[in-house]
Design an enzyme around this catalytic site. Structure first.
Site, short mmCIF file in Angstrom:
data_model
loop_
_atom_site.label_atom_id
_atom_site.label_comp_id
_atom_site.label_asym_id
_atom_site.label_seq_id
_atom_site.Cartn_x
_atom_site.Cartn_y
_atom_site.Cartn_z
CG HIS A 185 -6.04 -3.45 -8.65
ND1 HIS A 185 -7.07 -3.67 -7.77
CD2 HIS A 185 -5.17 -4.49 -8.51
CE1 HIS A 185 -6.85 -4.80 -7.12
NE2 HIS A 185 -5.71 -5.32 -7.55
CG ASP A 255 -2.39 -4.19 -2.04
OD1 ASP A 255 -2.01 -5.23 -2.63
OD2 ASP A 255 -3.56 -3.79 -2.09
#
Length: 344
Positions: A185, A255
């Site tokens: 992230h 993703d």
């Protein structure tokens, strides 16, 4: 038919704005993904999923969510139950393997029973990443454990439970995020393990479950495989490992392309992911400026990708069990007994 755009998008809040409605109508994404910011009550979520599909004029447009259980759950009390994390089932497997498989399947069936009535028909689970000592905690108890065969067995059970309830599973993060020492992230994890070690451990659960309908890539760079490109944007990883060694021929989605592991503009990330061989780009944060940038470059879904979408829908339909409220109550009681704990 006219193909939708090869992208899945998020929205900003629990209700669509006029700008979002107009944008989604024109952009025509394949589908949508919901997060906690989009969730308030069951009635509200049902209205939102209906509105999203109305925007694109496709009643079958997939709506995704991350409802793994444990700390990754967008639907929370008081309206939805707290599902245990994957690691709990892995620990049970160490004591009672058959009970763990059954409990994992039952738990997933109850998750599907929460999702399907809301109009959510795709769950981003199971997590098939294998726990490796010293890795970053971003995966942690989201994984079933450190034995690839156990991860595969419990991942299979979770996928079966979801499909029995009418929800398509998405195995993640292919070809494996478990040994990453950084959180993708926020930065790009780099894995130095050799290919033989990766094949024996990280790739093994995905290879065992290669028949599942959807998979999500890992924003992880594997030095032995792709030099300086993370899996999401590496044609070598997609072609040689995901499609080749692992043998996955279902729908491959990236993703979230708004994660900081990836370089470049959002348009460049979309181009790179699709050029590498991913079928669909995923953008989650609902930022309108970023979505407009993506919409300007994303192509239509390819005929092969659409075939993979339809194949997944057929797999789900074939697996549905048609359980009624009484059967689901029996499922809850059985799961509580297996886990020796109350299950809402």
């Amino acid at each position: 038919m006219t193909m939708p755009a090869a992208v899945i998008l998020g929205c900003a809040g629990p209700r669509l704005s006029a700008d979002e409605r107009a944008f989604f109508r024109d952009a025509d994404p394949l589908g949508f993904i919901l997060f906690a910011r989009n969730v308030a009550t069951p009635q509200q979520v049902r209205a939102l999923t209906g509105d999203l599909r109305d925007c694109v004029g496709r009643a079958e447009a997939p709506v995704l969510i991350d409802q793994e259980g444990g700390r990754v759950a967008r639907l929370k009390p008081p309206y939805w139950r707290v599902a245990p994390p994957a690691a709990l089932f892995g620990a049970l497997h160490g004591r009672e393997p058959e009970a763990a498989v059954e409990a994992t399947r039952l738990n997933a069936r109850l998750i599907a029973a929460d999702l399907a009535p809301l109009g959510i028909d795709v769950d981003c689970a199971p997590v098939l990443d294998v726990t490796v000592a010293g890795a970053h905690g971003v995966i942690g108890d989201r994984a079933f454990g450190e034995a690839p065969a156990v991860v595969a067995a419990l991942g299979r059970a979770q996928a079966e439970g979801l499909m029995a309830g009418g929800v398509i599973p998405v195995m993640k993060h292919i070809p494996g995020h478990g040994r990453a020492r950084a959180d993708s992230h926020f930065e790009l994890p780099i894995v130095e393990a050799g290919r033989a070690e990766l094949e024996a451990c990280d790739f093994a659960p995905f290879r065992a479950l290669a028949d599942l309908p959807w998979a999500m890539t890992a924003h992880v760079l594997y030095r032995a495989l792709s030099g300086n490109q993370p899996a999401t944007t590496s044609s070598a990883v997609v072609r040689d490992i995901i499609r080749g060694h692992i043998g996955f021929d279902g729908l491959l989605i990236t993703d979230d392309l708004s994660m900081q592991a990836l370089d470049g503009t959002h348009a460049e990330r979309v181009r790179a992911g699709l050029a590498a061989g991913c079928d669909v780009a995923l953008h989650c944060n609902g930022d309108m400026d970023q979505m407009r940038e993506i919409a300007g470059v994303v192509p239509a879904l390819t005929p092969l990708a659409w075939e993979r979408v339809e194949r997944g829908t057929s797999q789900r339909a074939a697996a549905r069990d048609g359980a009624d409220a009484e059967a689901l109550e029996r499922t809850r009681r059985r799961l509580a007994m297996l886990l020796d704990r109350p299950v809402a």
